[in-house]
Design an enzyme around this catalytic site. Structure first.
Site, PDB file in Angstrom:
ATOM      1  N   ASP A  47       0.833  -1.095  -0.064  1.00  0.00           N
ATOM      2  CA  ASP A  47       0.099   0.048  -0.095  1.00  0.00           C
ATOM      3  C   ASP A  47       0.753   1.326  -0.147  1.00  0.00           C
ATOM      4  O   ASP A  47       0.481   2.344  -0.090  1.00  0.00           O
ATOM      5  CB  ASP A  47      -1.111   0.085   1.377  1.00  0.00           C
ATOM      6  N   SER A  48       2.247   0.991   0.189  1.00  0.00           N
ATOM      7  CA  SER A  48       3.308   2.110  -0.273  1.00  0.00           C
ATOM      8  C   SER A  48       2.682   2.607  -1.540  1.00  0.00           C
ATOM      9  O   SER A  48       3.199   3.901  -2.052  1.00  0.00           O
ATOM     10  CB  SER A  48       4.581   1.579  -0.172  1.00  0.00           C
ATOM     11  N   ASP A  86      -0.871  -6.163  -0.264  1.00  0.00           N
ATOM     12  CA  ASP A  86      -1.209  -5.432   1.002  1.00  0.00           C
ATOM     13  C   ASP A  86      -2.743  -5.202   1.050  1.00  0.00           C
ATOM     14  O   ASP A  86      -3.404  -4.943   0.164  1.00  0.00           O
ATOM     15  CB  ASP A  86      -0.531  -4.302   1.074  1.00  0.00           C
ATOM     16  N   LYS A 116      -1.155  -9.648   2.906  1.00  0.00           N
ATOM     17  CA  LYS A 116      -0.172  -9.055   4.031  1.00  0.00           C
ATOM     18  C   LYS A 116      -0.955  -8.080   4.818  1.00  0.00           C
ATOM     19  O   LYS A 116      -1.555  -7.197   4.455  1.00  0.00           O
ATOM     20  CB  LYS A 116       1.074  -8.336   3.643  1.00  0.00           C
ATOM     21  N   GLU A 118      -1.048  -5.670   8.576  1.00  0.00           N
ATOM     22  CA  GLU A 118      -0.283  -4.978   9.519  1.00  0.00           C
ATOM     23  C   GLU A 118      -0.922  -5.174  11.200  1.00  0.00           C
ATOM     24  O   GLU A 118      -2.189  -5.067  10.980  1.00  0.00           O
ATOM     25  CB  GLU A 118      -0.113  -3.615   9.294  1.00  0.00           C
ATOM     26  N   GLU A 185       9.262  -4.135  10.353  1.00  0.00           N
ATOM     27  CA  GLU A 185       9.773  -2.728   9.610  1.00  0.00           C
ATOM     28  C   GLU A 185      10.359  -1.856  10.904  1.00  0.00           C
ATOM     29  O   GLU A 185       9.767  -1.711  11.983  1.00  0.00           O
ATOM     30  CB  GLU A 185       8.571  -2.268   8.938  1.00  0.00           C
TER      31      GLU A 185
HETATM   32  O1  KIV Z   1       3.466  -0.989   1.672  1.00  0.00           O
HETATM   33  C1  KIV Z   1       4.738  -1.610   1.516  1.00  0.00           C
HETATM   34  O2  KIV Z   1       5.596  -1.176   0.479  1.00  0.00           O
HETATM   35  C2  KIV Z   1       5.064  -2.191   2.712  1.00  0.00           C
HETATM   36  C3  KIV Z   1       6.761  -2.638   2.524  1.00  0.00           C
HETATM   37  C4  KIV Z   1       7.395  -1.493   3.292  1.00  0.00           C
HETATM   38  C5  KIV Z   1       6.833  -3.675   3.711  1.00  0.00           C
HETATM   39  O3  KIV Z   1       4.350  -2.758   3.548  1.00  0.00           O
END
Ligand code: KIV
Length: 278
Positions: A47-48, A86, A116, A118, A185
């Site tokens: 989600d970056s 994500d 993924k 969090e 992280e």
């Molecule tokens: O969103 C992302 O890119 C991430 C990584 C930094 C692990 O969660």
């Protein structure tokens, strides 16, 4: 011949055999293809993308629609790398049912092989339910960017004993809940070493030092394309922003001076047809 995809099993085997796992973020077809061809084990549609692709100040505005769209693009580009999507903010915070439905969407519509999430003890029920639905889950502890407002900024986590113990305990709980790997992280490397040692599943570090079982970086960071923020843990393996600006400056100059397009970039027609047009 079609390449064999890196799988959940490959993650676990790599940990057993002491082989480091490589992971990078990707958000589109053409870069996913390049990274896959270069041999990266796993691609994270993080989600970056909210920050590096969409220009948001953090990841909180990213939606399920954004994620599905980018996951689909990446999945078309990668043949070998395992694709992990994500789950964005609020897609797994409201109810366990919604979590499973949204994880399922990333698999069914985004074509990812895993998702993924969090968090730690607050998401254990969600993780269990998603795994029960046969969707592999990667965990994410330490600096979890979706909690930026609770942390009061992007800060290293787990420097003090109490917080370090909490992160280490949550790592074990996530493993018990069924995650196949865990992103750590922005935690001190000594803490990442303890956690990596206590888990059977691999840890993937970002700003967590060399003792993790693998590493992940945001592609735009490591290729020097995203220059708004450069975290301490990023190593720039290329200066693509410099290369892109240089190429674009040259294009503007050549276009303005008539060097481009040349004959080799243009199409021609027969003289008789031209004559008829005048
Ligand atoms: O969103 C992302 O890119 C991430 C990584 C930094 C692990 O969660």
């Amino acid at each position: 011949m079609k390449k064999q995809r890196f799988t959940v099993d490959s993650f676990l085997k790599a940990k057993k055999n002491d082989q480091k796992i490589s992971m990078l973020t990707a958000y589109d077809y053409s870069t996913a293809k390049l990274l896959d061809e270069a041999g990266v084990d796993s691609l994270l549609v993080g989600d970056s993308l909210g920050m590096v692709m969409l220009g948001y100040e953090n990841t909180l505005q990213v939606t399920m629609e954004d994620m599905v769209h980018h996951c689909r693009a990446v999945s078309r580009g990668a043949e070998r790398a395992m694709i992990i999507g994500d789950m964005p903010f609020l897609s797994y915070h409201i109810s366990v049912e919604e979590s499973v439905r949204n994880a399922g969407r990333l698999v069914q519509q985004g074509h990812v092989q895993a998702v993924k999430l969090e968090g730690g003890s607050n998401i254990l029920d969600n993780v269990k339910a998603i795994v029960k639905a046969q969707i592999p889950v990667m965990g994410h502890l330490g600096l979890t960017p979706q909690s930026v407002n609770m942390f009061g900024g992007f800060k290293v986590q787990g420097r003090e004993e109490e917080q370090a113990r909490k992160i280490a305990e949550e790592a074990l709980r996530l493993q018990d809940a069924g995650v196949f790997a865990l992103v750590l992280e922005c935690v001190p490397e000594q803490l990442a070493k303890i956690i990596s040692g206590q888990l059977d599943i691999p840890t993937i570090g970002i700003g967590a030092g060399k003792y993790c079982d693998g590493q992940v970086l945001v592609m735009q960071d490591m290729l020097g394309m995203y220059t708004d923020i450069t975290p301490k843990f990023v190593k720039k393996y290329a200066d693509l922003s410099g290369a892109i600006k240089e190429a674009v400056t040259m294009y503007i100059d050549e276009m303005q001076t008539g060097v481009f397009p040349g004959k080799e970039h243009s199409f021609q027609m027969d003289a008789e047809v031209i004559a008829k047009l005048y």
